[in-house]
Design a protein around this motif. Structure first.
Motif, PDB file in Angstrom:
ATOM      1  N   ALA A 136      -5.586   1.200   9.513  1.00 11.59           N
ATOM      2  CA  ALA A 136      -5.483   1.037   8.073  1.00 11.59           C
ATOM      3  C   ALA A 136      -4.132   1.531   7.598  1.00 11.59           C
ATOM      4  CB  ALA A 136      -6.617   1.805   7.382  1.00 11.59           C
ATOM      5  N   GLY A 137      -3.714   0.989   6.462  1.00 15.67           N
ATOM      6  CA  GLY A 137      -2.462   1.416   5.879  1.00 15.67           C
ATOM      7  C   GLY A 137      -1.602   0.240   5.484  1.00 15.67           C
ATOM      8  N   VAL A 138      -0.394   0.539   4.979  1.00  9.72           N
ATOM      9  CA  VAL A 138       0.558  -0.460   4.523  1.00  9.72           C
ATOM     10  C   VAL A 138       1.621  -0.653   5.591  1.00  9.72           C
ATOM     11  CG1 VAL A 138       2.195  -1.080   2.726  1.00  9.72           C
ATOM     12  CG2 VAL A 138       0.109   0.152   2.120  1.00  9.72           C
ATOM     13  N   SER A 139       2.011  -1.883   5.825  1.00  9.57           N
ATOM     14  CA  SER A 139       3.040  -2.185   6.822  1.00  9.57           C
ATOM     15  C   SER A 139       3.949  -3.278   6.298  1.00  9.57           C
ATOM     16  CB  SER A 139       2.405  -2.616   8.150  1.00  9.57           C
ATOM     17  OG  SER A 139       1.629  -3.800   7.964  1.00  9.57           O
ATOM     18  N   VAL A 140       5.176  -3.264   6.805  1.00  6.64           N
ATOM     19  CA  VAL A 140       6.158  -4.293   6.479  1.00  6.64           C
ATOM     20  C   VAL A 140       6.362  -5.156   7.715  1.00  6.64           C
ATOM     21  CG1 VAL A 140       8.524  -4.770   5.763  1.00  6.64           C
ATOM     22  CG2 VAL A 140       7.295  -2.821   4.793  1.00  6.64           C
ATOM     23  N   ARG A 141       6.287  -6.445   7.529  1.00  7.99           N
ATOM     24  CA  ARG A 141       6.382  -7.358   8.662  1.00  7.99           C
ATOM     25  C   ARG A 141       7.409  -8.443   8.356  1.00  7.99           C
ATOM     26  NH1 ARG A 141       3.992  -5.736  13.165  1.00  7.99           N
ATOM     27  NH2 ARG A 141       3.757  -7.936  13.742  1.00  7.99           N
ATOM     28  N   GLY A 142       8.092  -8.874   9.414  1.00 11.49           N
ATOM     29  CA  GLY A 142       8.927 -10.073   9.342  1.00 11.49           C
ATOM     30  C   GLY A 142      10.092  -9.992   8.386  1.00 11.49           C
ATOM     31  N   LEU A 157      10.300 -10.940   3.283  1.00 14.60           N
ATOM     32  CA  LEU A 157       9.458 -10.100   4.132  1.00 14.60           C
ATOM     33  C   LEU A 157       8.027 -10.205   3.647  1.00 14.60           C
ATOM     34  CD1 LEU A 157       9.396  -6.504   2.877  1.00 14.60           C
ATOM     35  CD2 LEU A 157      11.157  -8.037   2.004  1.00 14.60           C
ATOM     36  N   LEU A 158       7.138  -9.638   4.400  1.00 14.22           N
ATOM     37  CA  LEU A 158       5.722  -9.624   4.063  1.00 14.22           C
ATOM     38  C   LEU A 158       5.229  -8.182   4.102  1.00 14.22           C
ATOM     39  CD1 LEU A 158       3.238 -11.507   3.506  1.00 14.22           C
ATOM     40  CD2 LEU A 158       2.693 -11.262   5.915  1.00 14.22           C
ATOM     41  N   VAL A 159       4.607  -7.756   3.018  1.00 16.75           N
ATOM     42  CA  VAL A 159       3.999  -6.429   2.935  1.00 16.75           C
ATOM     43  C   VAL A 159       2.492  -6.605   3.019  1.00 16.75           C
ATOM     44  CG1 VAL A 159       3.801  -4.310   1.598  1.00 16.75           C
ATOM     45  CG2 VAL A 159       5.898  -5.665   1.475  1.00 16.75           C
ATOM     46  N   MET A 160       1.866  -5.894   3.974  1.00 15.15           N
ATOM     47  CA  MET A 160       0.438  -6.053   4.227  1.00 15.15           C
ATOM     48  C   MET A 160      -0.267  -4.723   4.081  1.00 15.15           C
ATOM     49  SD  MET A 160       0.583  -8.567   7.547  1.00 15.15           S
ATOM     50  CE  MET A 160      -1.199  -8.778   7.481  1.00 15.15           C
ATOM     51  N   GLN A 161      -1.539  -4.807   3.718  1.00 14.28           N
ATOM     52  CA  GLN A 161      -2.394  -3.634   3.601  1.00 14.28           C
ATOM     53  C   GLN A 161      -3.684  -3.896   4.359  1.00 14.28           C
ATOM     54  OE1 GLN A 161      -4.068  -0.694   0.084  1.00 14.28           O
ATOM     55  NE2 GLN A 161      -4.047  -2.888  -0.330  1.00 14.28           N
ATOM     56  N   VAL A 195      18.058  -3.334  -4.817  1.00 12.42           N
ATOM     57  CA  VAL A 195      16.888  -4.004  -5.398  1.00 12.42           C
ATOM     58  C   VAL A 195      15.772  -2.986  -5.489  1.00 12.42           C
ATOM     59  CG1 VAL A 195      15.167  -5.838  -5.177  1.00 12.42           C
ATOM     60  CG2 VAL A 195      17.525  -6.262  -4.462  1.00 12.42           C
ATOM     61  N   ALA A 196      15.139  -2.899  -6.647  1.00 10.67           N
ATOM     62  CA  ALA A 196      13.981  -2.029  -6.847  1.00 10.67           C
ATOM     63  C   ALA A 196      13.082  -2.689  -7.879  1.00 10.67           C
ATOM     64  CB  ALA A 196      14.420  -0.636  -7.305  1.00 10.67           C
ATOM     65  N   ARG A 197      11.873  -2.956  -7.487  1.00  5.77           N
ATOM     66  CA  ARG A 197      10.975  -3.631  -8.413  1.00  5.77           C
ATOM     67  C   ARG A 197       9.539  -3.234  -8.107  1.00  5.77           C
ATOM     68  NH1 ARG A 197      11.415  -9.907  -6.316  1.00  5.77           N
ATOM     69  NH2 ARG A 197      10.108  -9.713  -4.451  1.00  5.77           N
ATOM     70  N   PRO A 198       8.640  -3.363  -9.089  1.00  2.20           N
ATOM     71  CA  PRO A 198       7.233  -2.989  -8.877  1.00  2.20           C
ATOM     72  C   PRO A 198       6.572  -3.895  -7.847  1.00  2.20           C
ATOM     73  CG  PRO A 198       7.733  -3.194 -11.216  1.00  2.20           C
ATOM     74  CD  PRO A 198       8.907  -3.760 -10.480  1.00  2.20           C
ATOM     75  N   LEU A 199       5.541  -3.362  -7.241  1.00  2.00           N
ATOM     76  CA  LEU A 199       4.817  -4.096  -6.208  1.00  2.00           C
ATOM     77  C   LEU A 199       3.338  -3.814  -6.362  1.00  2.00           C
ATOM     78  CD1 LEU A 199       5.282  -5.900  -3.710  1.00  2.00           C
ATOM     79  CD2 LEU A 199       5.300  -3.815  -2.320  1.00  2.00           C
ATOM     80  N   GLN A 200       2.551  -4.887  -6.453  1.00  2.00           N
ATOM     81  CA  GLN A 200       1.095  -4.763  -6.562  1.00  2.00           C
ATOM     82  C   GLN A 200       0.460  -5.932  -5.814  1.00  2.00           C
ATOM     83  OE1 GLN A 200      -0.431  -4.691 -10.574  1.00  2.00           O
ATOM     84  NE2 GLN A 200      -2.573  -4.572  -9.914  1.00  2.00           N
ATOM     85  N   PHE A 201      -0.471  -5.595  -4.918  1.00  2.00           N
ATOM     86  CA  PHE A 201      -1.156  -6.633  -4.163  1.00  2.00           C
ATOM     87  C   PHE A 201      -2.444  -6.037  -3.610  1.00  2.00           C
ATOM     88  CE2 PHE A 201       1.584  -4.386  -1.267  1.00  2.00           C
ATOM     89  CZ  PHE A 201       0.830  -4.218  -0.128  1.00  2.00           C
ATOM     90  N   LYS A 202      -3.297  -6.881  -3.080  1.00  2.00           N
ATOM     91  CA  LYS A 202      -4.570  -6.426  -2.511  1.00  2.00           C
ATOM     92  C   LYS A 202      -4.541  -6.456  -0.989  1.00  2.00           C
ATOM     93  CE  LYS A 202      -9.554  -6.964  -3.104  1.00  2.00           C
ATOM     94  NZ  LYS A 202      -9.702  -5.656  -3.776  1.00  2.00           N
ATOM     95  N   GLN A 203      -4.197  -7.602  -0.398  1.00  2.00           N
ATOM     96  CA  GLN A 203      -4.160  -7.713   1.058  1.00  2.00           C
ATOM     97  C   GLN A 203      -2.733  -7.892   1.577  1.00  2.00           C
ATOM     98  OE1 GLN A 203      -6.854 -10.880   2.079  1.00  2.00           O
ATOM     99  NE2 GLN A 203      -8.672  -9.582   1.883  1.00  2.00           N
TER     100      GLN A 203
END
Length: 241
Positions: A136-142, A157-161, A195-203
Motif C-alpha cells: 500500500a502507498g503512493v508511487s510514481v511510475r513512468g 508520469l503516472l501517480v498511483m495509490q 512546477v507545483a500544483r495540487p493533486l487529488q485522485f483516488k486510484q
C-alpha cells in the motif's frame, strides 16, 4: 332622192339592225353569279369524282391515320423519356448522397483508427507503469521527459495509490517538478520547483505538462515529488536526460 334612200334600205347594202332585249344590271349580275356557282360546283364534283376514281381519298385517309399513329408514338416516346430522365436524376441524387456518406464514413474510420492508436499507446503506457509487486502507498511510475528546441521540457508520469484492503480514500496533496544540471561548468539545482500544483485522485492520476528551463542551464536531471497534505514526501522519482 326618196326612191334612192328607200332602195338603199331595202337592198343588201342596207345597214344591219340588231334586236336586243333590255335587262336591268342587278338581274344580269344575279344570273352571272348563278352561272359561276354552278360551274364551281360542277368543277368540284368532277374533282372529287376524279379523286375517288384515282384512289386519292383512300391514300389521304391512310396518310392521316399514319400521321395520327406517329403523333401517338411520339407522345409515348416523350413520356418514356421524361420517366427515364426522372429516374436518372433520382439515381444521380442517390449516387451523390452515397458518395457523401462514404466520405463521412471514411473520415469516421480515420478518426476511430487514430483514437484506437492513441488508446493502444495509453494502454502500453499504463502497462509499463503498473507495478509488478508492491504494498500500500503512493508511487510514481513512468516518468518521461523531452527537451524541445524552444527551451521547454515536456513531461508526463503516472501517480498511483494502492490500498491495503481497506476502503481507499482520495489522496490529497501536491505535485512538484525539480530541475538540476550545470551552469557555466558548475553543478546547478533550482532553489524552488519549476512546477507545483495540487493533486487529488483516488486510484491513479496521469500528470503531464510543459516546464520552462533557464536559458543558460544545461539540464541533466528531472525529479518529481508527491507530497501529502502535511507536506511530507510520499513518493519521488528522478530521470536523467
Amino acid at each position: 332622192m326618196r326612191w334612192r334612200l328607200l332602195r338603199r334600205r331595202l337592198s343588201i347594202s342596207a345597214p344591219r339592225m340588231a334586236v336586243r332585249s333590255h335587262l336591268p344590271w342587278p338581274l344580269r349580275w344575279a344570273v352571272a353569279a348563278l352561272m359561276l356557282g354552278f360551274s364551281a360546283a360542277l368543277a368540284l364534283w368532277a374533282f372529287e369524282f376524279g379523286r375517288n376514281i384515282a384512289g386519292l381519298n383512300q391514300g389521304a385517309d391512310r396518310l392521316n391515320e399514319a400521321l395520327t399513329h406517329t403523333r401517338e408514338q411520339l407522345a409515348q416516346v416523350r413520356e418514356e423519356r421524361d420517366r427515364a430522365q426522372s429516374v436518372a436524376n433520382s439515381a444521380d441524387s442517390l449516387l451523390k448522397a452515397e458518395r457523401v456518406t462514404q466520405q463521412r464514413l471514411a473520415e469516421q474510420v480515420k478518426a476511430l483508427e487514430a483514437e484506437n492508436l492513441a488508446l493502444k499507446d495509453d494502454l502500453g503506457f499504463f502497462e509499463r507503469l503498473l507495478p509488478a509487486t508492491g504494498g500500500a502507498g503512493v508511487s510514481v511510475r513512468g516518468l518521461q521527459g523531452e527537451l524541445t528546441g524552444s527551451g521547454q521540457l515536456r513531461y508526463q508520469l503516472l501517480v498511483m495509490q494502492r490500498a491495503d484492503g481497506r476502503i481507499q480514500s482520495d489522496f490529497l496533496g501536491r505535485f512538484e517538478l525539480w530541475l538540476s544540471g550545470t551552469r557555466d561548468g558548475k553543478p546547478w539545482t533550482d532553489s524552488s520547483p519549476v512546477v507545483a500544483r495540487p493533486l487529488q485522485f483516488k486510484q491513479y492520476s496521469r500528470v503531464e505538462g510543459v516546464a520552462r528551463c533557464p536559458a543558460d542551464v544545461q539540464l541533466r536531471t528531472v525529479q518529481v515529488r508527491v507530497l501529502d497534505s502535511t507536506g511530507s514526501v510520499r513518493a519521488s522519482q528522478s530521470l536523467k536526460l
